[in-house]
Write an enzyme that holds these catalytic residues in place. Structure first.
Site, mmCIF file in Angstrom:
data_model
loop_
_atom_site.group_PDB
_atom_site.id
_atom_site.type_symbol
_atom_site.label_atom_id
_atom_site.label_comp_id
_atom_site.label_asym_id
_atom_site.label_seq_id
_atom_site.Cartn_x
_atom_site.Cartn_y
_atom_site.Cartn_z
ATOM 1 C CB CYS A 122 -23.070 105.576 -91.373
ATOM 2 S SG CYS A 122 -22.238 106.370 -92.818
ATOM 3 C CG HIS A 277 -22.915 101.614 -90.376
ATOM 4 N ND1 HIS A 277 -23.548 101.865 -91.950
ATOM 5 C CD2 HIS A 277 -21.239 102.385 -91.471
ATOM 6 C CE1 HIS A 277 -23.379 102.405 -92.687
ATOM 7 N NE2 HIS A 277 -21.752 103.191 -93.188
ATOM 8 C CG ASN A 308 -22.907 102.224 -96.555
ATOM 9 O OD1 ASN A 308 -23.766 102.779 -95.938
ATOM 10 N ND2 ASN A 308 -21.335 103.113 -96.094
HETATM 11 O O1 UT7 Z 1 -20.368 103.961 -94.612
HETATM 12 C C1 UT7 Z 1 -19.516 104.994 -93.898
HETATM 13 C C2 UT7 Z 1 -18.139 104.452 -93.189
HETATM 14 N N1 UT7 Z 1 -17.546 104.336 -95.312
HETATM 15 C C3 UT7 Z 1 -16.731 103.066 -94.253
HETATM 16 O O2 UT7 Z 1 -16.527 101.986 -93.947
HETATM 17 C C4 UT7 Z 1 -16.104 102.952 -96.681
HETATM 18 C C5 UT7 Z 1 -14.689 102.088 -96.040
HETATM 19 N N2 UT7 Z 1 -13.938 102.315 -97.377
HETATM 20 C C6 UT7 Z 1 -14.137 100.417 -97.565
HETATM 21 O O3 UT7 Z 1 -15.585 100.448 -97.547
HETATM 22 C C7 UT7 Z 1 -13.125 100.343 -99.018
HETATM 23 O O4 UT7 Z 1 -12.009 101.940 -99.233
HETATM 24 C C8 UT7 Z 1 -14.274 100.831 -100.911
HETATM 25 C C9 UT7 Z 1 -14.505 99.037 -100.377
HETATM 26 C C10 UT7 Z 1 -14.734 102.245 -100.608
HETATM 27 C C11 UT7 Z 1 -12.702 100.304 -101.634
HETATM 28 O O5 UT7 Z 1 -12.224 99.092 -100.874
HETATM 29 P P1 UT7 Z 1 -10.466 98.678 -100.842
HETATM 30 O O6 UT7 Z 1 -10.208 97.868 -100.973
HETATM 31 O O7 UT7 Z 1 -10.224 100.179 -99.851
HETATM 32 O O8 UT7 Z 1 -10.065 99.592 -102.630
HETATM 33 P P2 UT7 Z 1 -9.263 100.939 -102.683
HETATM 34 O O9 UT7 Z 1 -9.577 102.295 -103.212
HETATM 35 O O10 UT7 Z 1 -7.609 101.027 -102.039
HETATM 36 O O11 UT7 Z 1 -8.365 100.099 -104.295
HETATM 37 C C12 UT7 Z 1 -7.612 99.329 -104.262
HETATM 38 C C13 UT7 Z 1 -7.644 98.994 -105.872
HETATM 39 C C14 UT7 Z 1 -6.712 100.122 -106.402
HETATM 40 O O12 UT7 Z 1 -6.349 99.918 -107.637
HETATM 41 P P3 UT7 Z 1 -5.140 100.840 -107.365
HETATM 42 O O13 UT7 Z 1 -4.710 101.664 -107.476
HETATM 43 O O14 UT7 Z 1 -4.256 99.510 -106.466
HETATM 44 O O15 UT7 Z 1 -4.188 99.399 -109.231
HETATM 45 C C15 UT7 Z 1 -8.457 100.950 -107.316
HETATM 46 O O16 UT7 Z 1 -7.629 101.678 -108.351
HETATM 47 O O17 UT7 Z 1 -8.650 98.942 -107.007
HETATM 48 C C16 UT7 Z 1 -9.220 99.557 -107.463
HETATM 49 N N3 UT7 Z 1 -10.711 100.247 -107.479
HETATM 50 C C17 UT7 Z 1 -11.131 98.850 -107.998
HETATM 51 N N4 UT7 Z 1 -11.101 98.067 -109.576
HETATM 52 C C18 UT7 Z 1 -12.394 97.507 -109.504
HETATM 53 C C19 UT7 Z 1 -11.142 101.174 -106.469
HETATM 54 N N5 UT7 Z 1 -12.758 100.918 -107.024
HETATM 55 C C20 UT7 Z 1 -12.464 99.835 -107.896
HETATM 56 C C21 UT7 Z 1 -13.574 99.186 -108.192
HETATM 57 N N6 UT7 Z 1 -13.111 98.127 -109.276
HETATM 58 N N7 UT7 Z 1 -15.079 99.884 -108.498
#
Ligand code: UT7
Length: 352
Positions: A122, A277, A308
């Site tokens: 990125c 980005h 992204n």
């Molecule tokens: O481009 C290079 C750089 N990349 C980035 O900067 C990306 C950085 N990361 C992010 O943007 C975020 O981490 C994501 C958007 C990818 C994910 O969001 P998050 O708020 O960090 O979600 P999480 O992985 O912490 O998951 C939170 C909860 C979990 O459930 P529990 O364990 O709290 O019950 C996940 O299982 O959300 C759940 N979850 C989902 N639920 C519905 C994870 N993915 C999904 C989904 N739909 N697609």
């Protein structure tokens, strides 16, 4: 003793033209959620993404990169024969060799321009702008085309709802050339390989061994198994430790932006546009708050439409801002790329 001849170029450079390419097919969150256990509301709330573009199966990184490059050349009123070098920033061209850049250069009708790919995920586009700026100022080239292009749909794991929604396809490009006044600031850049596992694109060696056991030599590419190709069973997906990357981006990237502004000799008050980005709207919002950007600064928000797109996201967002009239030629924009590696690069540029 003979003195070797060296080159000397102009003092300053700028972006002469910008272009983008957006594949026709739009995949809404609703459509994607037919494949993953998620909802439109969750995706929008956690990432800001409303839709993404998807290239057709036979549409390649080279195809998309060429389209964006043509648009940037038209914007700059240049033709292929004016281009001395092509840098293609990508992590989704499916070959280690040949690189995508020489094929793009050939299609553009350049006269044997130097061409190479750049792998900085990125941060790739901003790395490319830095290298192009150096090339022009050193006299190595007069006009350098920097292409950021990704076909991330090829590497998206629909079995992983934590990443499947985040990636999109597209291409953006910029032509960099000489300028009478400074149009690209000193770049600040860097890497931290201790975070390399946070975002990785690889097949699992353990999985490969399990799949081909018990004959441990019976691996793809082994002459004993000519039918076993990498693509039939061990295609790599992009794996991301989302929350760790999010924490890093939300804490480390604002100080990197401040360093870039300082290196350019400007403050947040002096810029008109901020083009980070497009990783996640929540990350962008955090940066805007931490940097205390004044209200007049226009914030790139192309992630809502494109998701992204890694190396393509900054030139795509720049082209969208200029097209919409929200940003204007001559505006000063802080652009920063950050991601896998970990890598980052930033500069202040004058928009073309
Ligand atoms: O481009 C290079 C750089 N990349 C980035 O900067 C990306 C950085 N990361 C992010 O943007 C975020 O981490 C994501 C958007 C990818 C994910 O969001 P998050 O708020 O960090 O979600 P999480 O992985 O912490 O998951 C939170 C909860 C979990 O459930 P529990 O364990 O709290 O019950 C996940 O299982 O959300 C759940 N979850 C989902 N639920 C519905 C994870 N993915 C999904 C989904 N739909 N697609």
């Amino acid at each position: 003793m003979v003195l070797l001849r060296t080159l000397r170029g102009p003092a300053y450079t700028r972006i002469l033209g910008i272009g983008d390419y957006r594949p026709a097919r739009i995949i809404s969150n609703e459509e994607l959620c037919r494949h993953i256990d998620s909802t439109d509301e969750w995706i929008q709330d956690r990432s800001g993404i409303q839709q993404r573009r998807q290239a057709t199966p036979d549409e390649s990184v080279v195809d998309m990169g060429t389209q964006a490059a043509r648009a940037a050349m038209t914007y700059a009123d240049l033709t292929g024969s004016d281009i001395d070098a092509v840098i293609c920033a990508t992590i989704t061209h499916p070959y280690q060799t040949p690189a995508a850049a020489p094929m793009i250069a050939e299609r553009l009708g350049t006269k044997n321009a130097a061409a190479f790919d750049l792998s900085a995920a990125c941060a790739g586009y901003c790395y490319g702008v830095a290298v192009a700026d150096d090339m022009v100022r050193s006299g190595r080239a007069e006009h350098v085309l920097v292409v950021g292009v990704e076909k991330l749909s090829d590497y998206r794991d629909l079995g992983d709802r934590g990443t499947a929604f985040i990636f999109g396809d597209g291409a953006g490009a910029a032509v960099i050339g000489p300028s009478a006044t400074p149009g690209i600031s000193a770049t600040t850049w860097g890497s931290d390989g201790s975070g390399s596992a946070m975002i990785s694109q690889s097949v699992s060696w353990t999985e490969a061994q399990e799949r081909y056991a018990p004959a441990s030599l019976d691996m793809p590419g082994d002459p004993a198994r000519p039918d076993a190709t990498v693509t039939d069973s061990l295609w790599p997906f992009i794996d991301m430790q989302g929350p760790s990357v999010f924490r890093w981006a939300a804490t480390a990237v604002a100080p990197l932006c401040e360093r870039a502004l300082a290196a350019a000799g400007v403050t947040a008050q002096d810029i008109q546009v901020f083009i980070p980005h497009q990783a996640n709207t929540r990350i962008v919002d955090t940066l805007v708050k931490k940097l205390r950007l004044p209200d007049h600064v226009v914030i790139a928000d192309d992630i809502t439409d494109m998701a992204n797109t890694s190396a393509a996201s900054i030139p795509l967002a720049t082209a969208a801002l200029l097209r919409s009239g929200r940003a204007h030629p001559g505006d000063l924009a802080l652009q920063i790329g950050f991601g896998a590696g970990l890598t980052w690069a930033a500069q202040v540029v004058q928009l073309p």
